[in-house]
Design a protein around this motif. Structure first.
Motif, PDB file in Angstrom:
ATOM      1  N   THR A 103      -8.235   7.435 -30.404  1.00 16.85           N
ATOM      2  CA  THR A 103      -8.350   5.980 -30.425  1.00 16.85           C
ATOM      3  C   THR A 103      -9.018   5.564 -31.731  1.00 16.85           C
ATOM      4  OG1 THR A 103      -8.536   5.842 -28.015  1.00 16.85           O
ATOM      5  CG2 THR A 103      -9.298   3.949 -29.284  1.00 16.85           C
ATOM      6  N   LEU A 104      -8.322   4.760 -32.512  1.00 19.62           N
ATOM      7  CA  LEU A 104      -8.850   4.302 -33.793  1.00 19.62           C
ATOM      8  C   LEU A 104      -9.582   2.975 -33.615  1.00 19.62           C
ATOM      9  CD1 LEU A 104      -5.803   5.062 -36.128  1.00 19.62           C
ATOM     10  CD2 LEU A 104      -7.897   6.399 -35.880  1.00 19.62           C
ATOM     11  N   SER A 105     -10.730   2.868 -34.240  1.00 19.96           N
ATOM     12  CA  SER A 105     -11.489   1.612 -34.214  1.00 19.96           C
ATOM     13  C   SER A 105     -11.270   0.872 -35.526  1.00 19.96           C
ATOM     14  CB  SER A 105     -12.978   1.883 -34.003  1.00 19.96           C
ATOM     15  OG  SER A 105     -13.497   2.707 -35.045  1.00 19.96           O
ATOM     16  N   THR A 106     -11.231  -0.438 -35.453  1.00 20.85           N
ATOM     17  CA  THR A 106     -10.978  -1.238 -36.645  1.00 20.85           C
ATOM     18  C   THR A 106     -12.157  -1.145 -37.613  1.00 20.85           C
ATOM     19  OG1 THR A 106     -11.847  -3.202 -35.536  1.00 20.85           O
ATOM     20  CG2 THR A 106      -9.459  -2.855 -35.466  1.00 20.85           C
ATOM     21  N   MET A 107     -11.843  -1.264 -38.870  1.00 23.50           N
ATOM     22  CA  MET A 107     -12.857  -1.240 -39.924  1.00 23.50           C
ATOM     23  C   MET A 107     -13.001  -2.656 -40.471  1.00 23.50           C
ATOM     24  SD  MET A 107     -12.923   1.205 -43.307  1.00 23.50           S
ATOM     25  CE  MET A 107     -14.322   1.225 -44.425  1.00 23.50           C
ATOM     26  N   ASP A 108     -14.216  -3.160 -40.486  1.00 28.55           N
ATOM     27  CA  ASP A 108     -14.448  -4.535 -40.939  1.00 28.55           C
ATOM     28  C   ASP A 108     -14.296  -4.596 -42.454  1.00 28.55           C
ATOM     29  OD1 ASP A 108     -15.183  -7.138 -41.343  1.00 28.55           O
ATOM     30  OD2 ASP A 108     -16.928  -7.061 -40.023  1.00 28.55           O
ATOM     31  N   LEU A 109     -13.189  -5.171 -42.886  1.00 23.15           N
ATOM     32  CA  LEU A 109     -12.869  -5.207 -44.311  1.00 23.15           C
ATOM     33  C   LEU A 109     -12.884  -6.628 -44.862  1.00 23.15           C
ATOM     34  CD1 LEU A 109      -9.940  -2.628 -44.206  1.00 23.15           C
ATOM     35  CD2 LEU A 109     -12.225  -2.253 -45.140  1.00 23.15           C
ATOM     36  N   ARG A 110     -13.636  -7.498 -44.224  1.00 21.62           N
ATOM     37  CA  ARG A 110     -13.713  -8.877 -44.712  1.00 21.62           C
ATOM     38  C   ARG A 110     -14.277  -8.917 -46.130  1.00 21.62           C
ATOM     39  NH1 ARG A 110     -17.184 -11.685 -40.226  1.00 21.62           N
ATOM     40  NH2 ARG A 110     -17.988  -9.537 -40.092  1.00 21.62           N
ATOM     41  N   ALA A 111     -13.604  -9.667 -46.986  1.00 25.51           N
ATOM     42  CA  ALA A 111     -14.026  -9.758 -48.382  1.00 25.51           C
ATOM     43  C   ALA A 111     -15.407 -10.376 -48.516  1.00 25.51           C
ATOM     44  CB  ALA A 111     -13.011 -10.577 -49.173  1.00 25.51           C
ATOM     45  N   ARG A 130     -17.375 -14.791 -55.531  1.00 26.65           N
ATOM     46  CA  ARG A 130     -17.224 -15.518 -54.272  1.00 26.65           C
ATOM     47  C   ARG A 130     -15.864 -16.217 -54.222  1.00 26.65           C
ATOM     48  NH1 ARG A 130     -23.366 -17.958 -54.073  1.00 26.65           N
ATOM     49  NH2 ARG A 130     -24.309 -16.249 -52.859  1.00 26.65           N
ATOM     50  N   MET A 131     -15.424 -16.720 -55.345  1.00 30.78           N
ATOM     51  CA  MET A 131     -14.100 -17.337 -55.403  1.00 30.78           C
ATOM     52  C   MET A 131     -13.012 -16.299 -55.164  1.00 30.78           C
ATOM     53  SD  MET A 131     -14.832 -19.807 -58.689  1.00 30.78           S
ATOM     54  CE  MET A 131     -13.168 -20.455 -58.781  1.00 30.78           C
ATOM     55  N   ALA A 132     -13.207 -15.107 -55.702  1.00 34.72           N
ATOM     56  CA  ALA A 132     -12.248 -14.025 -55.465  1.00 34.72           C
ATOM     57  C   ALA A 132     -12.221 -13.651 -53.991  1.00 34.72           C
ATOM     58  CB  ALA A 132     -12.605 -12.805 -56.322  1.00 34.72           C
ATOM     59  N   ALA A 133     -13.404 -13.608 -53.374  1.00 31.86           N
ATOM     60  CA  ALA A 133     -13.486 -13.269 -51.956  1.00 31.86           C
ATOM     61  C   ALA A 133     -12.778 -14.317 -51.107  1.00 31.86           C
ATOM     62  CB  ALA A 133     -14.948 -13.142 -51.537  1.00 31.86           C
ATOM     63  N   ALA A 134     -12.951 -15.586 -51.453  1.00 33.71           N
ATOM     64  CA  ALA A 134     -12.301 -16.661 -50.700  1.00 33.71           C
ATOM     65  C   ALA A 134     -10.782 -16.542 -50.802  1.00 33.71           C
ATOM     66  CB  ALA A 134     -12.764 -18.017 -51.214  1.00 33.71           C
ATOM     67  N   ALA A 135     -10.289 -16.249 -51.994  1.00 32.60           N
ATOM     68  CA  ALA A 135      -8.838 -16.109 -52.174  1.00 32.60           C
ATOM     69  C   ALA A 135      -8.310 -14.901 -51.411  1.00 32.60           C
ATOM     70  CB  ALA A 135      -8.508 -15.988 -53.660  1.00 32.60           C
ATOM     71  N   LEU A 136      -9.047 -13.808 -51.449  1.00 34.26           N
ATOM     72  CA  LEU A 136      -8.623 -12.606 -50.743  1.00 34.26           C
ATOM     73  C   LEU A 136      -8.626 -12.837 -49.236  1.00 34.26           C
ATOM     74  CD1 LEU A 136      -7.728  -9.682 -50.769  1.00 34.26           C
ATOM     75  CD2 LEU A 136     -10.120  -8.993 -51.022  1.00 34.26           C
ATOM     76  N   SER A 137      -9.605 -13.602 -48.749  1.00 35.38           N
ATOM     77  CA  SER A 137      -9.666 -13.915 -47.322  1.00 35.38           C
ATOM     78  C   SER A 137      -8.444 -14.709 -46.884  1.00 35.38           C
ATOM     79  CB  SER A 137     -10.939 -14.705 -47.010  1.00 35.38           C
ATOM     80  OG  SER A 137     -12.090 -13.930 -47.289  1.00 35.38           O
ATOM     81  N   GLN A 138      -7.866 -15.474 -47.802  1.00 36.73           N
ATOM     82  CA  GLN A 138      -6.658 -16.242 -47.520  1.00 36.73           C
ATOM     83  C   GLN A 138      -5.387 -15.460 -47.858  1.00 36.73           C
ATOM     84  OE1 GLN A 138      -6.658 -19.311 -46.049  1.00 36.73           O
ATOM     85  NE2 GLN A 138      -8.868 -19.001 -45.861  1.00 36.73           N
ATOM     86  N   THR A 143      -4.372 -15.050 -56.904  1.00 39.57           N
ATOM     87  CA  THR A 143      -5.587 -15.767 -57.289  1.00 39.57           C
ATOM     88  C   THR A 143      -6.807 -14.854 -57.214  1.00 39.57           C
ATOM     89  OG1 THR A 143      -4.680 -17.872 -56.518  1.00 39.57           O
ATOM     90  CG2 THR A 143      -7.077 -17.735 -56.758  1.00 39.57           C
ATOM     91  N   ALA A 144      -6.860 -14.024 -56.184  1.00 33.56           N
ATOM     92  CA  ALA A 144      -7.984 -13.098 -56.053  1.00 33.56           C
ATOM     93  C   ALA A 144      -8.061 -12.171 -57.257  1.00 33.56           C
ATOM     94  CB  ALA A 144      -7.840 -12.290 -54.771  1.00 33.56           C
ATOM     95  N   SER A 145      -6.921 -11.683 -57.710  1.00 30.44           N
ATOM     96  CA  SER A 145      -6.900 -10.783 -58.869  1.00 30.44           C
ATOM     97  C   SER A 145      -7.324 -11.511 -60.133  1.00 30.44           C
ATOM     98  CB  SER A 145      -5.493 -10.196 -59.049  1.00 30.44           C
ATOM     99  OG  SER A 145      -5.129  -9.395 -57.945  1.00 30.44           O
ATOM    100  N   LEU A 176      -9.931  -3.451 -52.172  1.00 33.56           N
ATOM    101  CA  LEU A 176      -9.522  -4.282 -51.039  1.00 33.56           C
ATOM    102  C   LEU A 176      -8.241  -5.058 -51.336  1.00 33.56           C
ATOM    103  CD1 LEU A 176     -12.946  -5.700 -49.778  1.00 33.56           C
ATOM    104  CD2 LEU A 176     -11.576  -3.851 -48.802  1.00 33.56           C
ATOM    105  N   ILE A 177      -8.070  -5.488 -52.579  1.00 31.92           N
ATOM    106  CA  ILE A 177      -6.828  -6.171 -52.956  1.00 31.92           C
ATOM    107  C   ILE A 177      -5.654  -5.202 -52.859  1.00 31.92           C
ATOM    108  CG2 ILE A 177      -5.584  -7.206 -54.897  1.00 31.92           C
ATOM    109  CD1 ILE A 177      -8.256  -8.476 -55.756  1.00 31.92           C
ATOM    110  N   ALA A 178      -5.860  -3.990 -53.356  1.00 31.55           N
ATOM    111  CA  ALA A 178      -4.798  -2.980 -53.272  1.00 31.55           C
ATOM    112  C   ALA A 178      -4.490  -2.639 -51.821  1.00 31.55           C
ATOM    113  CB  ALA A 178      -5.206  -1.727 -54.040  1.00 31.55           C
ATOM    114  N   LEU A 179      -5.530  -2.543 -50.996  1.00 32.39           N
ATOM    115  CA  LEU A 179      -5.336  -2.258 -49.571  1.00 32.39           C
ATOM    116  C   LEU A 179      -4.539  -3.365 -48.900  1.00 32.39           C
ATOM    117  CD1 LEU A 179      -5.999  -0.581 -47.013  1.00 32.39           C
ATOM    118  CD2 LEU A 179      -8.071  -1.969 -46.795  1.00 32.39           C
ATOM    119  N   SER A 180      -4.862  -4.614 -49.231  1.00 36.39           N
ATOM    120  CA  SER A 180      -4.138  -5.737 -48.651  1.00 36.39           C
ATOM    121  C   SER A 180      -2.665  -5.702 -49.049  1.00 36.39           C
ATOM    122  CB  SER A 180      -4.779  -7.054 -49.091  1.00 36.39           C
ATOM    123  OG  SER A 180      -4.161  -8.156 -48.467  1.00 36.39           O
ATOM    124  N   ALA A 181      -2.403  -5.348 -50.310  1.00 39.46           N
ATOM    125  CA  ALA A 181      -1.015  -5.233 -50.774  1.00 39.46           C
ATOM    126  C   ALA A 181      -0.301  -4.092 -50.059  1.00 39.46           C
ATOM    127  CB  ALA A 181      -0.990  -5.014 -52.287  1.00 39.46           C
TER     128      ALA A 181
END
Length: 244
Positions: A103-111, A130-138, A143-145, A176-181
């Protein structure tokens, strides 16, 4: 008929035992994007996307030597998937068909959880991060890059702990950006498993692993915690041992 049954019995008896490792989430649903790393192989086995399972009866050493499973064989490794914490497993093969459910548990990856430099001289870099984090969260990766590149240019004027803090933040955001991609590529490949999508997925996964490895190396050199970098490296890497 008797000879046929004897032949089939002999064939079955000559087969090595099989180990099946399944990956599920906390609800018991198969994790289609999971993979299994067996320590002695240093390889990556993608699970069946429908069942979340991988089955093997023969392992391969790093020099290519075949190691058939036997009763009493002890197998250890990791089960990984993007968005989940790597899960360590160790199992002894006791039956002809051995099964291990993970059973895998989620990893909290919030920017927004990425540690930012707090010193006064780093306030401009902190603001852009912080602006990069906001863009990544969306999930606005473009924009995050762009924001991250601006923060990266700004960090070079910092010194001492502020420089280290900013560098670590930039490296974590890049990972985290690469992971999201990569996760987006996984979703695309699930609906359209074309060669092009699978190739793009593999490239994206490899980039995530490389960035996490760079982040891990820098964290270790700076005497900082590297646990998240190691976890993300192990999740994405094709060779789990490179992340140790």
């Amino acid at each position: 008929m008797i000879l046929l049954l004897m032949s089939l019995s002999t064939a079955v008896a000559g087969r090595p035992p099989a180990l099946t490792v399944t990956a599920a989430d906390s609800r018991g649903e198969p994790v289609a994007s999971a993979a299994v790393h067996v320590d002695i192989e240093d390889d990556r086995h993608e699970v069946n996307a429908v069942t979340g399972a991988w089955t093997g009866s023969v392992l391969y050493l790093k020099d290519g030597t075949e190691v058939p499973l036997e009763r009493g064989s002890k197998v250890s490794g990791w089960v990984v998937a993007p968005g989940y914490r790597p899960a360590r497993f160790e199992v002894e093969v006791k039956k002809r068909k051995e099964r291990l459910d993970i059973t895998l548990s989620t990893m909290d990856l919030r920017a927004t959880l990425v540690p930012l430099p707090q010193a006064e001289e780093a306030q401009d870099v902190r603001r852009v991060l912080r602006m990069a984090a906001a863009a990544l969260s969306q999930e606005d990766l473009t924009t995050a890059s762009e924001r991250l590149e601006a923060a990266d240019r700004g960090r070079v004027s910092l010194e001492g702990p502020s420089y280290v803090d900013a560098t670590l933040a930039v490296m974590e955001f890049r990972t985290l950006i690469a992971l999201s991609a990569w996760r987006a590529r996984v979703a695309m490949a699930e609906t359209d498993p074309s060669d092009a999508n699978l190739a793009a997925l593999d490239v994206s996964r490899g980039l995530t692993a490389d960035l996490a490895l760079d982040w891990r190396d820098y964290a270790r050199q700076a005497g900082r915690d590297d646990a998240r970098a190691v976890a993300l490296c192990r999740t994405a890497s094709g060779r789990s041992s490179r992340c140790d």
